[in-house]
Design a protein around this motif. Structure first.
Motif, PDB file in Angstrom:
ATOM      1  N   UNK A 168       0.829  -1.209   0.000  1.00  0.00           N
ATOM      2  CA  UNK A 168       0.000   0.000   0.000  1.00  0.00           C
ATOM      3  C   UNK A 168       0.863   1.258   0.000  1.00  0.00           C
ATOM      4  N   UNK A 169       1.950   1.244   0.786  1.00  0.00           N
ATOM      5  CA  UNK A 169       2.844   2.399   0.833  1.00  0.00           C
ATOM      6  C   UNK A 169       3.501   2.621  -0.531  1.00  0.00           C
ATOM      7  N   UNK A 170       3.963   1.525  -1.145  1.00  0.00           N
ATOM      8  CA  UNK A 170       4.594   1.646  -2.462  1.00  0.00           C
ATOM      9  C   UNK A 170       3.602   2.209  -3.475  1.00  0.00           C
ATOM     10  N   UNK A 171       2.378   1.715  -3.424  1.00  0.00           N
ATOM     11  CA  UNK A 171       1.356   2.221  -4.348  1.00  0.00           C
ATOM     12  C   UNK A 171       1.076   3.704  -4.095  1.00  0.00           C
TER      13      UNK A 171
ATOM     14  N   UNK B  26       1.619   7.022  -6.607  1.00  0.00           N
ATOM     15  CA  UNK B  26       0.375   7.614  -7.092  1.00  0.00           C
ATOM     16  C   UNK B  26       0.556   9.054  -7.579  1.00  0.00           C
ATOM     17  N   UNK B  27       1.174   9.989  -6.806  1.00  0.00           N
ATOM     18  CA  UNK B  27       1.354  11.369  -7.313  1.00  0.00           C
ATOM     19  C   UNK B  27       2.209  11.429  -8.574  1.00  0.00           C
ATOM     20  N   UNK B  28       3.373  10.707  -8.647  1.00  0.00           N
ATOM     21  CA  UNK B  28       4.115  10.743  -9.910  1.00  0.00           C
ATOM     22  C   UNK B  28       3.304  10.206 -11.079  1.00  0.00           C
ATOM     23  N   UNK B  29       2.496   9.204 -10.821  1.00  0.00           N
ATOM     24  CA  UNK B  29       1.651   8.666 -11.906  1.00  0.00           C
ATOM     25  C   UNK B  29       0.640   9.707 -12.360  1.00  0.00           C
ATOM     26  N   UNK B  30       0.090  10.462 -11.410  1.00  0.00           N
ATOM     27  CA  UNK B  30      -0.868  11.507 -11.757  1.00  0.00           C
ATOM     28  C   UNK B  30      -0.207  12.589 -12.622  1.00  0.00           C
ATOM     29  N   UNK B  31       1.030  12.972 -12.228  1.00  0.00           N
ATOM     30  CA  UNK B  31       1.744  13.995 -12.999  1.00  0.00           C
ATOM     31  C   UNK B  31       2.064  13.486 -14.395  1.00  0.00           C
TER      32      UNK B  31
ATOM     33  N   UNK C 240       9.326  17.887 -15.463  1.00  0.00           N
ATOM     34  CA  UNK C 240       8.324  16.865 -15.154  1.00  0.00           C
ATOM     35  C   UNK C 240       8.915  15.771 -14.264  1.00  0.00           C
ATOM     36  N   UNK C 241      10.165  15.370 -14.564  1.00  0.00           N
ATOM     37  CA  UNK C 241      10.805  14.347 -13.733  1.00  0.00           C
ATOM     38  C   UNK C 241      11.019  14.851 -12.312  1.00  0.00           C
ATOM     39  N   UNK C 242      11.504  16.095 -12.195  1.00  0.00           N
ATOM     40  CA  UNK C 242      11.730  16.662 -10.866  1.00  0.00           C
ATOM     41  C   UNK C 242      10.431  16.785 -10.094  1.00  0.00           C
ATOM     42  N   UNK C 243       9.362  17.167 -10.803  1.00  0.00           N
ATOM     43  CA  UNK C 243       8.061  17.303 -10.143  1.00  0.00           C
ATOM     44  C   UNK C 243       7.559  15.956  -9.636  1.00  0.00           C
ATOM     45  N   UNK C 244       7.760  14.913 -10.419  1.00  0.00           N
ATOM     46  CA  UNK C 244       7.338  13.572  -9.990  1.00  0.00           C
ATOM     47  C   UNK C 244       8.163  13.107  -8.789  1.00  0.00           C
ATOM     48  N   UNK C 245       9.477  13.352  -8.822  1.00  0.00           N
ATOM     49  CA  UNK C 245      10.320  12.972  -7.692  1.00  0.00           C
ATOM     50  C   UNK C 245       9.939  13.737  -6.434  1.00  0.00           C
ATOM     51  N   UNK C 246       9.676  15.041  -6.582  1.00  0.00           N
ATOM     52  CA  UNK C 246       9.289  15.851  -5.424  1.00  0.00           C
ATOM     53  C   UNK C 246       7.968  15.379  -4.838  1.00  0.00           C
ATOM     54  N   UNK C 247       7.024  14.993  -5.702  1.00  0.00           N
ATOM     55  CA  UNK C 247       5.733  14.518  -5.187  1.00  0.00           C
ATOM     56  C   UNK C 247       5.896  13.207  -4.420  1.00  0.00           C
ATOM     57  N   UNK C 248       6.782  12.319  -4.907  1.00  0.00           N
ATOM     58  CA  UNK C 248       7.018  11.051  -4.204  1.00  0.00           C
ATOM     59  C   UNK C 248       7.684  11.306  -2.859  1.00  0.00           C
ATOM     60  N   UNK C 249       8.709  12.182  -2.848  1.00  0.00           N
ATOM     61  CA  UNK C 249       9.388  12.498  -1.598  1.00  0.00           C
ATOM     62  C   UNK C 249       8.445  13.191  -0.627  1.00  0.00           C
ATOM     63  N   UNK C 250       7.609  14.082  -1.142  1.00  0.00           N
ATOM     64  CA  UNK C 250       6.650  14.762  -0.274  1.00  0.00           C
ATOM     65  C   UNK C 250       5.660  13.785   0.339  1.00  0.00           C
ATOM     66  N   UNK C 251       5.205  12.790  -0.449  1.00  0.00           N
ATOM     67  CA  UNK C 251       4.289  11.770   0.086  1.00  0.00           C
ATOM     68  C   UNK C 251       4.977  10.954   1.174  1.00  0.00           C
ATOM     69  N   UNK C 252       6.242  10.575   0.923  1.00  0.00           N
ATOM     70  CA  UNK C 252       6.986   9.794   1.922  1.00  0.00           C
ATOM     71  C   UNK C 252       7.181  10.602   3.203  1.00  0.00           C
ATOM     72  N   UNK C 253       7.505  11.887   3.077  1.00  0.00           N
ATOM     73  CA  UNK C 253       7.693  12.736   4.261  1.00  0.00           C
ATOM     74  C   UNK C 253       6.386  12.887   5.035  1.00  0.00           C
ATOM     75  N   UNK C 254       5.277  12.971   4.317  1.00  0.00           N
ATOM     76  CA  UNK C 254       3.977  13.088   4.987  1.00  0.00           C
ATOM     77  C   UNK C 254       3.667  11.821   5.778  1.00  0.00           C
TER      78      UNK C 254
END
Length: 322
Positions: free
Chosen positions: A266-269, A273-278, A301-315
């Motif tokens: 579930x965590x991996x999914x 999810x945010x990078x997939x949306x972007x 776009x790549x940086x935005x996807x990475x930032x969204x994944x890191x932001x989700x992990x930090x949350x």
């Protein structure tokens, strides 16, 4: 197979192998005749002594009137005892005790261990072995002692399973533990059935002691055996509750391990999810998408996807979900 025993000064002595052509002379002397998966000739030899030998089908009848009855001064008592078949399988099978004033005849089609150990211990049992009635009570005492040993073995098995389950057991060990608990639970069921049928048989036998010459001596022994059986029944019920607890604990540990696996997935999914949306947004083929014409569009776009994944992990870490 036929085993015949006579009373001697040390205890019980087994008679020699019976002749197939004329087995009766030795059997006439026998105080205890044990029939194990008997041949037709062996059954006929015992019938010639005036004892009707029940078939396996008769012994398996569950009607109480077929298992406990008196006929022409002979008591017939059938109980169900745990034991082994010749191929080693553990079963609970019927054993018949046919008791009259001259001898005890037992009929069985499996091997309860008590029948192998009793002849050597007959003189050391509480009733002794001077008469068929005392051999019957001594054999029941040996059976009760064997059932007590089996209950102790079940208790030790449950201790081992509990220590394994509550420790750092892996999936394979938990699966093996669940199978072991099931086997112990099945054995407890066989022991409980044996205790129930033994209690009924002793209660029936106790009623026949009123007109017996040794009734005043044998009744206290029979009563003591019934008290032992009642105590073992309580212990059996306690172990049955432990079996239920062990099953619940094992299933709970299995569920926890499965939940951990599902949690990781579930965590991996959620991280993807945010990078997939972007990526889905930039995969749209609309004419007015300025980033598509810029040289920095792809890295952005790549940086935005990475930032969204890191932001989700930090949350998730902030919420202590990881």
């Amino acid at each position: 197979m036929l085993h015949a025993y006579v009373t001697t000064s040390p205890g019980l002595a087994r008679l020699g192998q019976q002749s197939p052509t004329d087995p009766r002379p030795d059997l006439e002397r026998a105080i205890w005749v044990d029939l194990y998966r008997p041949l037709d000739s062996q059954v006929a030899a015992v019938v010639a002594l005036g004892v009707d030998v029940p078939s396996l089908a008769d012994m398996e009848e569950i009607e109480i009137s077929n298992r406990l009855y008196r006929e022409e001064g002979t008591d017939v008592m059938t109980v169900v005892l745990p034991g082994h078949l010749p191929d080693g399988r553990q079963i609970a099978g019927p054993v018949s005790f046919i008791l009259n004033g001259r001898r005890l005849v037992t009929v069985r089609h499996h091997e309860p261990r008590s029948f192998a150990t009793y002849p050597e211990r007959a003189a050391r049992t509480t009733p002794g072995c001077r008469s068929p009635e005392r051999i019957f009570l001594g054999l029941v005492e040996e059976i009760v002692a064997r059932l007590a040993d089996l209950l102790e073995g079940v208790g030790r098995g449950l201790d081992t399973v509990s220590a394994r389950v509550l420790g750092e057991a892996g999936p394979a060990e938990l699966k093996a533990s669940l199978g072991e608990v099931g086997r112990l639970g099945e054995l407890l069921g066989q022991i409980r059935l044996a205790l129930l049928t033994l209690e009924r048989a002793l209660s029936f036998y106790d009623q026949t002691l009123a007109g017996h010459a040794q009734g005043h001596e044998l009744r206290p022994i029979a009563k003591a055996l019934m008290r032992d059986i009642a105590a073992l029944a309580v212990h059996n019920d306690f172990l049955s509750s432990r079996v239920s607890l062990s099953v619940d604990a094992t299933l709970g540990m299995i569920n926890l391990q499965q939940n951990n696996t599902v949690r990781i997935l579930s965590v991996v999914a959620a991280l993807f999810l945010p990078p997939t949306l972007i990526a889905s947004a930039y995969g749209m083929n609309f004419p007015n998408m300025p980033e598509l014409r810029q040289s920095w569009g792809y890295p952005f776009a790549l940086a935005l996807m990475l930032a969204s994944a890191v932001g989700t992990w930090a949350f998730f870490k902030w919420k202590k979900w990881l």
